[in-house]
Scaffold this motif. Sequence first.
Motif, PDB file in Angstrom:
ATOM      1  N   LEU A 166     -17.661  -3.351   5.650  1.00 38.50           N
ATOM      2  CA  LEU A 166     -16.387  -3.307   6.379  1.00 38.50           C
ATOM      3  C   LEU A 166     -15.327  -4.209   5.741  1.00 38.50           C
ATOM      4  O   LEU A 166     -14.134  -3.916   5.818  1.00 38.50           O
ATOM      5  CB  LEU A 166     -16.612  -3.695   7.839  1.00 38.50           C
ATOM      6  N   GLU A 167     -15.780  -5.279   5.097  1.00 42.49           N
ATOM      7  CA  GLU A 167     -14.821  -6.166   4.425  1.00 42.49           C
ATOM      8  C   GLU A 167     -14.157  -5.416   3.269  1.00 42.49           C
ATOM      9  O   GLU A 167     -12.957  -5.532   3.038  1.00 42.49           O
ATOM     10  CB  GLU A 167     -15.555  -7.428   3.952  1.00 42.49           C
ATOM     11  N   ALA A 168     -14.974  -4.598   2.573  1.00 43.00           N
ATOM     12  CA  ALA A 168     -14.421  -3.831   1.447  1.00 43.00           C
ATOM     13  C   ALA A 168     -13.433  -2.768   1.940  1.00 43.00           C
ATOM     14  O   ALA A 168     -12.436  -2.473   1.275  1.00 43.00           O
ATOM     15  CB  ALA A 168     -15.548  -3.177   0.656  1.00 43.00           C
ATOM     16  N   VAL A 169     -13.703  -2.227   3.129  1.00 40.78           N
ATOM     17  CA  VAL A 169     -12.772  -1.236   3.696  1.00 40.78           C
ATOM     18  C   VAL A 169     -11.432  -1.925   3.960  1.00 40.78           C
ATOM     19  O   VAL A 169     -10.358  -1.417   3.619  1.00 40.78           O
ATOM     20  CB  VAL A 169     -13.331  -0.633   5.016  1.00 40.78           C
ATOM     21  N   ARG A 170     -11.516  -3.125   4.548  1.00 38.83           N
ATOM     22  CA  ARG A 170     -10.280  -3.868   4.859  1.00 38.83           C
ATOM     23  C   ARG A 170      -9.524  -4.214   3.567  1.00 38.83           C
ATOM     24  O   ARG A 170      -8.301  -4.050   3.485  1.00 38.83           O
ATOM     25  CB  ARG A 170     -10.634  -5.141   5.622  1.00 38.83           C
ATOM     26  N   GLN A 171     -10.281  -4.679   2.568  1.00 39.44           N
ATOM     27  CA  GLN A 171      -9.646  -5.069   1.311  1.00 39.44           C
ATOM     28  C   GLN A 171      -8.910  -3.882   0.683  1.00 39.44           C
ATOM     29  O   GLN A 171      -7.812  -4.023   0.162  1.00 39.44           O
ATOM     30  CB  GLN A 171     -10.726  -5.604   0.345  1.00 39.44           C
ATOM     31  N   LEU A 172      -9.512  -2.704   0.810  1.00 35.93           N
ATOM     32  CA  LEU A 172      -8.889  -1.505   0.243  1.00 35.93           C
ATOM     33  C   LEU A 172      -7.565  -1.196   0.958  1.00 35.93           C
ATOM     34  O   LEU A 172      -6.565  -0.845   0.323  1.00 35.93           O
ATOM     35  CB  LEU A 172      -9.868  -0.318   0.349  1.00 35.93           C
ATOM     36  N   ILE A 173      -7.584  -1.365   2.280  1.00 37.31           N
ATOM     37  CA  ILE A 173      -6.341  -1.145   3.050  1.00 37.31           C
ATOM     38  C   ILE A 173      -5.266  -2.127   2.591  1.00 37.31           C
ATOM     39  O   ILE A 173      -4.099  -1.757   2.405  1.00 37.31           O
ATOM     40  CB  ILE A 173      -6.627  -1.284   4.569  1.00 37.31           C
ATOM     41  N   LEU A 174      -5.669  -3.379   2.341  1.00 37.71           N
ATOM     42  CA  LEU A 174      -4.710  -4.385   1.867  1.00 37.71           C
ATOM     43  C   LEU A 174      -4.233  -4.044   0.452  1.00 37.71           C
ATOM     44  O   LEU A 174      -3.037  -4.064   0.168  1.00 37.71           O
ATOM     45  CB  LEU A 174      -5.348  -5.779   1.880  1.00 37.71           C
ATOM     46  N   ASP A 175      -5.184  -3.673  -0.412  1.00 34.61           N
ATOM     47  CA  ASP A 175      -4.815  -3.367  -1.795  1.00 34.61           C
ATOM     48  C   ASP A 175      -3.864  -2.169  -1.885  1.00 34.61           C
ATOM     49  O   ASP A 175      -3.018  -2.103  -2.762  1.00 34.61           O
ATOM     50  CB  ASP A 175      -6.065  -3.081  -2.640  1.00 34.61           C
ATOM     51  N   CYS A 176      -4.046  -1.232  -0.994  1.00 31.18           N
ATOM     52  CA  CYS A 176      -3.163  -0.045  -1.012  1.00 31.18           C
ATOM     53  C   CYS A 176      -1.822  -0.350  -0.323  1.00 31.18           C
ATOM     54  O   CYS A 176      -0.956   0.519  -0.233  1.00 31.18           O
ATOM     55  CB  CYS A 176      -3.823   1.136  -0.313  1.00 31.18           C
ATOM     56  N   GLU A 177      -1.717  -1.538   0.214  1.00 30.36           N
ATOM     57  CA  GLU A 177      -0.488  -1.969   0.912  1.00 30.36           C
ATOM     58  C   GLU A 177      -0.117  -1.028   2.036  1.00 30.36           C
ATOM     59  O   GLU A 177       1.046  -0.654   2.221  1.00 30.36           O
ATOM     60  CB  GLU A 177       0.663  -2.120  -0.089  1.00 30.36           C
ATOM     61  N   ILE A 178      -1.134  -0.606   2.788  1.00 26.95           N
ATOM     62  CA  ILE A 178      -0.892   0.310   3.912  1.00 26.95           C
ATOM     63  C   ILE A 178      -0.291  -0.486   5.068  1.00 26.95           C
ATOM     64  O   ILE A 178      -0.816  -1.549   5.429  1.00 26.95           O
ATOM     65  CB  ILE A 178      -2.204   0.989   4.342  1.00 26.95           C
ATOM     66  N   VAL A 179       0.806   0.038   5.608  1.00 24.96           N
ATOM     67  CA  VAL A 179       1.445  -0.676   6.733  1.00 24.96           C
ATOM     68  C   VAL A 179       1.224   0.091   8.033  1.00 24.96           C
ATOM     69  O   VAL A 179       0.983   1.298   8.034  1.00 24.96           O
ATOM     70  CB  VAL A 179       2.970  -0.844   6.507  1.00 24.96           C
ATOM     71  N   CYS A 180       1.323  -0.637   9.136  1.00 25.12           N
ATOM     72  CA  CYS A 180       1.237  -0.011  10.455  1.00 25.12           C
ATOM     73  C   CYS A 180       2.498   0.835  10.666  1.00 25.12           C
ATOM     74  O   CYS A 180       3.611   0.323  10.486  1.00 25.12           O
ATOM     75  CB  CYS A 180       1.135  -1.101  11.516  1.00 25.12           C
ATOM     76  N   PRO A 181       2.342   2.104  11.037  1.00 25.55           N
ATOM     77  CA  PRO A 181       3.528   2.954  11.205  1.00 25.55           C
ATOM     78  C   PRO A 181       4.456   2.467  12.321  1.00 25.55           C
ATOM     79  O   PRO A 181       5.643   2.777  12.325  1.00 25.55           O
ATOM     80  CB  PRO A 181       2.966   4.329  11.549  1.00 25.55           C
ATOM     81  N   ILE A 182       3.938   1.672  13.253  1.00 24.59           N
ATOM     82  CA  ILE A 182       4.788   1.192  14.363  1.00 24.59           C
ATOM     83  C   ILE A 182       5.518  -0.089  13.973  1.00 24.59           C
ATOM     84  O   ILE A 182       6.745  -0.152  14.022  1.00 24.59           O
ATOM     85  CB  ILE A 182       3.938   0.917  15.646  1.00 24.59           C
ATOM     86  N   SER A 183       4.749  -1.118  13.556  1.00 22.49           N
ATOM     87  CA  SER A 183       5.394  -2.407  13.276  1.00 22.49           C
ATOM     88  C   SER A 183       5.895  -2.502  11.836  1.00 22.49           C
ATOM     89  O   SER A 183       6.743  -3.326  11.519  1.00 22.49           O
ATOM     90  CB  SER A 183       4.407  -3.545  13.531  1.00 22.49           C
ATOM     91  N   GLY A 184       5.335  -1.678  10.972  1.00 21.43           N
ATOM     92  CA  GLY A 184       5.727  -1.730   9.564  1.00 21.43           C
ATOM     93  C   GLY A 184       5.119  -2.916   8.821  1.00 21.43           C
ATOM     94  O   GLY A 184       5.498  -3.192   7.683  1.00 21.43           O
ATOM     95  N   THR A 185       4.167  -3.633   9.449  1.00 19.33           N
ATOM     96  CA  THR A 185       3.598  -4.818   8.788  1.00 19.33           C
ATOM     97  C   THR A 185       2.173  -4.568   8.301  1.00 19.33           C
ATOM     98  O   THR A 185       1.538  -3.589   8.673  1.00 19.33           O
ATOM     99  CB  THR A 185       3.549  -6.026   9.744  1.00 19.33           C
ATOM    100  N   ARG A 186       1.695  -5.545   7.493  1.00 15.03           N
ATOM    101  CA  ARG A 186       0.325  -5.462   6.971  1.00 15.03           C
ATOM    102  C   ARG A 186      -0.557  -6.531   7.590  1.00 15.03           C
ATOM    103  O   ARG A 186      -1.486  -7.018   6.983  1.00 15.03           O
ATOM    104  CB  ARG A 186       0.358  -5.638   5.452  1.00 15.03           C
ATOM    105  N   ASN A 187      -0.223  -6.893   8.821  1.00 11.69           N
ATOM    106  CA  ASN A 187      -0.935  -7.963   9.503  1.00 11.69           C
ATOM    107  C   ASN A 187      -2.155  -7.367  10.226  1.00 11.69           C
ATOM    108  O   ASN A 187      -2.132  -7.144  11.433  1.00 11.69           O
ATOM    109  CB  ASN A 187       0.057  -8.606  10.480  1.00 11.69           C
TER     110      ASN A 187
END
Length: 516
Positions: A166-187
Motif C-alpha cells: 500500500l505504501e508503493a500505491v501511495r508513492q505512485l499517486i504522489l509521483d504521478c502528482e495526482i490531485v484531489c478533483p475537489i480541493s486540487g491538492t496532493r495532501n
Amino acid sequence: MNQEELFKKLIAHSKEYGYIFPSSEIYDGLSAVYDYGQYGSELKNNIKRYWWEAMVRLNENIVGIDAAIFMHPRTWEASGHVGAFNDPLIDNKDSKKRYRADVLLEEYIAKLEDKVEKEVEKGRKKFAEGFDEAQFRATNPNVLRNAEKVNEVRARMVDALTKNDLEAVRQLILDCEIVCPISGTRNWTEVRQFNLMFETKMGSVSEDAGTIYLRPETAQGIFVNFLNVQKTGRMKIPFGIAQIGKAFRNEIVARQFIFRMREFEQMEMQFFIRPGEEMKWYEHWKATRMKWHKALGLGDSNYRYHNHDKLAHYANAACDIEFNFPFGFKELEGIHSRTDFDLGNHQKFSGRKLQYFDPETNENYVPYVVETSVGLDRLVLSVLSNSYCEEKVQKDGEEAGERVVLRIPAAIAPVKLAVMPLVKKDGLPEKAREILSSLKYDFNCQYDEKDSIGKRYRRQDAIGTPFCVTVDHQSLEDNTVTIRHRDSMEQERVSIASLRGIMEEKVSMRTLLEQL
Ligand code: ATP
C-alpha cells in the motif's frame, strides 16, 4: 448538450417519469441505494427476461437457480472474500473526500491514453491521405512519451496491488502528482484496505448470534449448489448454472447514480468445464456475451473489451465488456476464467467432495469454471443513457416545439403501446377500451384519454412507449385505427384486426433472441 449535462438530465428524467427514485427519499435518501419505480421495474424485468431466456431457454446445457442471499459464513472464507475482498482507499486531508486509490491511478492512465489518441487524430488530420498510423505511433515524440508513461505507471500499479504494497500505491499517486478533483491538492493520507462486505447478525439472542454477510456476489450460491444441480439435473460437463439476484457491497466511492450502488442486482452464469479447456470456453463466452449486448441495438461502437491488468485472486484470465456511458467507457460485464479455485476451496472448507466423474475420460476431477457476470442496474443505465434524446419537432415543415423521447429498444420498453381515444366522447373511449382488453394479455398496454392528443403523445415519448394507437370517428365506421411510431412520429392507418400481428412482429422478445 455535453455528456455531463446529459447525465444530469437523465437522472432528473428517470425520477420525474417513474423510472428510478432515491431510496427512502422522504428521509432525504440513502447514499448509493435506489428504488425502481413503475417503469424502471418493467424495464428491469424485461432485461432480466432477455438474459434468462438467452441463457436458460436457448442453451440445453444451462439451467437456472435462485439461491438465498444469506449463506453459511464459511462460504466467504472459502471464496476468499473475508481475506481479500478489499479496495485500497485513500483520503484527501483538505477536501475530506475518500477515493479508491486504484481508481485514481486508472483515471490517470486513461487521461494519458486519451492524450495519445488525440495526438494520433491530430496527425491524421495534418497528413490526411498520406497518414501512416503505425509509423506515427512509433515515431511521434509526444505519443512515445505518453505511451511510455502509461506502461510505466501501469506496471508499477499492478506490481504494488499484486504485492498488496500500500505504501508503493501511495508513492505512485504522489509521483504521478495526482490531485484531489475537489480541493486540487496532493495532501493524501496513507492507503488503507477496506473490506466491502456488509455484516449482520443471525440468531435471536444477541450473545449467541453469529456474524453473517450479505452476499457480495451471487456466484457462490451457484458453487455451493454445484453437486445438487449436477446430480438432480443429470448434467454433463460442459454445463452452466445461471442466476439473477441481489448482491451487496459497501462501496467506498458510490457515485454515478445506479452505476455503483451498495445494493444491486447481478446476472451470473457459471460454466463448468474440463480442466485445460478453459481458454476455449473463455473465448467462446467473450464472443457470445458481446453478441448478446450488441443485439440490443444500442450501437456496436458503444461496446469494447478491456483485458484486466491485475487478475483477481481466483482468475487465470479475465476481461470486461465496457459500455460507453455518459462518463466514458466503463465496465458493464465481467468474464472470468476462475479455474477450480471456488469448487476446490469449498471442497477444502466443507470437507465434501465437489467432483465430477467424466464418463468420456473415466476420470474424477474438480471442474474448472468460466463465469459471465453482468450488472443488471448497469444494463438499465446503458439503455437509458443511450435512449435519452431531446429533439426539435417539425410539423408541416415548420418547427413545432421540442420533445424528450426515450428511444428504448421496443422489445424491452416498459409499455409497448398506449391506446387513446381521440376525444372523450361519441363512443370512442369504449372502442379504445375494447382494443385494450383484447391486447392486454399479450402486451403491456396503457389507456390514456386525458389532455390533448399531442400532450398524450409527448407523455408516451417521455416514458419510451414505442407505439400509440389512436381511435377516432373513422374507427367506429370501418374498424381501423392509426398507429403512431415513437421514433419517426409517422402515423399509419391499419385495421384493428391486424394490430396484434403488427405489434407481435415489432415488440416481441423473439426478434432479439433470434439474432443470437
Ligand atoms: P468495478 O470494478 O466496477 O467495481 P467489479 O470488477 O468489482 O466492478 P465484478 O465483481 O466483476 O465487478 O461484478 C460483476 C458485475 O457486477 C460488474 O460487471 C458490474 O456490472 C456489476 N457490479 C459490480 N459492482 C457493482 C455496484 N456496486 N453497483 C452496480 N453494479 C455492480
